[in-house]
Design an enzyme around this catalytic site. Structure first.
Site, PDB file in Angstrom:
ATOM      1  NE  ARG A  56     -10.023  -3.598   4.165  1.00 22.53           N
ATOM      2  CZ  ARG A  56     -10.714  -3.851   3.055  1.00 22.53           C
ATOM      3  NH1 ARG A  56     -12.043  -3.781   3.067  1.00 22.53           N
ATOM      4  NH2 ARG A  56     -10.101  -4.183   1.940  1.00 22.53           N
ATOM      5  CE  LYS A 198      -7.265   0.632   4.982  1.00 24.24           C
ATOM      6  NZ  LYS A 198      -6.455   1.642   4.253  1.00 24.24           N
ATOM      7  CG  HIS A 217      -5.766   3.288  -0.044  1.00 23.03           C
ATOM      8  ND1 HIS A 217      -5.841   2.030  -0.588  1.00 23.03           N
ATOM      9  CD2 HIS A 217      -5.349   3.114   1.231  1.00 23.03           C
ATOM     10  CE1 HIS A 217      -5.476   1.135   0.313  1.00 23.03           C
ATOM     11  NE2 HIS A 217      -5.177   1.767   1.420  1.00 23.03           N
ATOM     12  CB  SER A 235      -2.978  -5.097   1.041  1.00 22.69           C
ATOM     13  OG  SER A 235      -2.285  -5.829   2.017  1.00 22.69           O
ATOM     14  CE  LYS A 239      -1.036   1.496   0.135  1.00 23.42           C
ATOM     15  NZ  LYS A 239      -1.333   1.602   1.562  1.00 23.42           N
ATOM     16  CB  THR A 240       3.901   0.351   4.568  1.00 25.22           C
ATOM     17  OG1 THR A 240       2.499   0.570   4.639  1.00 25.22           O
ATOM     18  CG2 THR A 240       4.525   0.733   5.899  1.00 25.22           C
ATOM     19  CG  ASP A 254      -3.214   2.971   4.491  1.00 25.01           C
ATOM     20  OD1 ASP A 254      -2.909   2.424   3.415  1.00 25.01           O
ATOM     21  OD2 ASP A 254      -4.271   2.745   5.088  1.00 25.01           O
ATOM     22  NE  ARG A 319      -2.440  -5.313   7.588  1.00 25.49           N
ATOM     23  CZ  ARG A 319      -2.442  -4.488   6.552  1.00 25.49           C
ATOM     24  NH1 ARG A 319      -1.787  -3.342   6.619  1.00 25.49           N
ATOM     25  NH2 ARG A 319      -3.083  -4.815   5.440  1.00 25.49           N
TER      26      ARG A 319
END
Length: 529
Positions: A56, A198, A217, A235, A239-240, A254, A319
């Site tokens: 980003r 996003k 988030h 990140s 989390k994932t 997410d 990704r």
């Protein structure tokens, strides 16, 4: 749901172009290949490169300064204003640019899995692979749902269009602009597809609180008994990975909303980091990268077309985008009840936070507002040692409203539903980054399992002398000494110095939250000695 339709549908202004609407996954894959936008990998996924931008571009993100929304926005370095005139001029330039293209790709779908709160969206893309990404990441319409579909927000993505900062009022050739009045997200100058994902999350972070819903988030999953767990984290914190549990069904990885009815996914897909990905460690993610998935900036062997997930030569931020249906054990539709357990994930490169601790309500509010993790040496130019980074509510770049608005909603939800909250450090142990080692994933999974199963509810704890956290003395499957950071360091004094250093960073960061209730700062953070 929100009752406001796009006042000027860009789709209608692009009728001169060759609009390809609602192509299927096979059709989009064919277009990607025939247009030379990507390669087909050995698993059937599409591999693409995002060029100059592999992540980003927060400095190039703007919100249009409009009467209807201006007083609500938390203006500053994150929510940068741009004038209505500048937006209108760029908007017309982008439409003129797209009209010259032979093919423009359009996806109609939704954000928000709870039909009561669904946001109809439209995504208009210059690139076929971007439209494939949108198809996989947003919620795909079911049979008959496109009848009467009227987008309440439209994304227009034209990576090939470059802005002129001196003329267009941007900071660079790249721009990501949200107009809440026109209901448009305008993107140009960047091929990084995550900007689309996003941007819609930022939109939902603006719209949902107005409807009394907390946007989050976080990832979420549900157990056999129907118990729901949330995983907040920036990140690289896991989390994932940690929400993709073979023994629990995935709600989403997410972005979620928490309404009076429970939790729902904002998206219809996952956007997982793939650096060092292996079937052994993350089988669900590994196997989800099949036909229709999109791999970003992953190096692919030229002959076998096998993905090399250990190669980060283009970026560490490699990704994979794939639909939720690529995961075997999911909740469908992505809606569940109220959370029983909330986990805040941090990758502490200082190696001083406990691997798991139970939080009081004040501590939960404090650490939610803090949103701490670490940047590592070498990840950015000029960073030679671990640096603390704080991202409010674990999602500062996506919060248009003041932080207190989101934190107050969380506090109310925790109290109302008696949710247990834990802070889990997936970072370093036995020393800081470069000296210690990364917390074993097996240990972290064991701690998460114990928290979700209620095994830590009544277990004996000790209060950390510096951070005030309540640390379990025993966790099944984890050596006792691992639970106490100081005991894992060879030099106790070195540990204490580093812990005090991090505690001071917490205090310094928290000073910016002037409107927070005093007891949160007094009882939620590090202990004052």
């Amino acid at each position: 749901m929100f009752g406001v339709h796009n006042p000027e549908t860009p789709f209608k202004l692009l009728t001169e172009a060759n609009l390809l609407v609602q192509l299927s996954v096979p059709e989009l894959v064919e277009k990607v290949l025939s247009r030379g936008e990507g390669l087909l990998t050995s698993t059937g996924a599409i591999s693409v490169s995002t060029g100059k931008y592999t992540g980003r571009s927060p400095e190039d993100k703007f919100i249009v300064e409009e009467k209807s929304s201006s007083s609500k926005i938390d203006w500053g370095a994150i929510n940068q204003p741009i004038s209505e005139n500048a937006f209108s001029t760029l908007y017309n330039k982008v439409l003129d640019y797209l009209k010259q293209k032979n093919e423009i790709f359009v996806f109609n779908g939704f954000a928000g899995a709870d039909k009561k709160y669904m946001l109809p969206i439209q995504v208009i893309n210059e690139y076929a692979w971007h439209n494939l990404f949108a198809h996989q990441l947003f919620i795909r319409p079911e049979q008959g749902e496109l009848d009467g579909h009227s987008p309440e927000f439209t994304i227009i993505s034209a990576p090939g269009f470059k802005a002129d900062p001196e003329v267009d009022g941007t900071k660079s050739e790249t721009f990501i602009i949200i107009s809440f009045e026109k209901r448009i997200v305008l993107i140009g100058g960047t091929e990084y597809a995550g900007e689309m994902k996003k941007s819609i999350f930022s939109v939902m972070n603006y719209l949902l609180p107005e409807a009394g819903i907390m946007p989050m988030h976080c990832s979420a999953n549900v157990g056999i008994e129907g118990d729901v767990a949330l995983f907040f984290g920036l990140s690289g914190t896991g989390k994932t990975t940690l929400s993709a549990d073979p023994n629990r069904r995935l709600i989403g990885d997410d972005e979620h909303g928490w309404s009076a009815n429970g939790v729902f996914n904002v998206e219809g897909g996952c956007y997982a980091k793939t650096i060092s990905l292996s079937r052994e460690k993350e089988p669900q993610i590994f196997d989800a990268i099949c036909f229709g998935a999109v791999l970003e900036n992953v190096i692919v062997e030229p002959n076998s077309r096998a993905a090399d997930y250990d190669d980060g030569s283009l970026t560490e931020n490699t990704r994979a985008a794939y639909p939720l249906e690529a995961i075997k054990n999911i909740v469908s539709p992505s809606v569940a009840g109220h959370p029983n357990t909330i986990v805040f994930l941090t990758a502490d490169a200082f190696g001083v936070l406990p691997p798991i601790s139970r939080l009081t309500k004040e501590q939960a509010m404090y650490h939610f507002l803090s949103g701490y993790t670490s940047k590592l040496a070498g990840t950015e130019r000029g960073i030679t040692s671990p640096q603390a980074t704080f991202s409010t509510c674990f999602g500062a770049p996506f919060l248009p409203l003041p932080a207190n608005r989101y934190a107050e909603m969380l506090g109310e939800k925790i109290l109302e539903h008696n949710a247990r909250v834990f802070l889990v450090n997936t970072g370093w142990t036995g020393g800081e980054y470069g000296t210690g080692s990364r917390m074993k994933l097996g240990y972290t999974r064991a701690m998460i399992h114990a928290a979700l199963e209620g095994e830590l509810n009544n277990i004996e704890t000790v209060q950390d002398e510096i951070f005030g956290l309540h640390v379990p003395l025993h966790v099944p499957g984890v050596p006792d000494e691992v639970l106490q950071p100081e005991k894992t360091w060879a030099d106790a004094e070195a540990y204490r110095e580093k812990a005090v250093e991090l505690a001071e960073k917490f205090r310094a960061n928290f000073k910016k939250f002037s409107g927070v209730a005093p007891e949160i700062a007094e009882k939620g953070g590090p202990i004052n000695h």
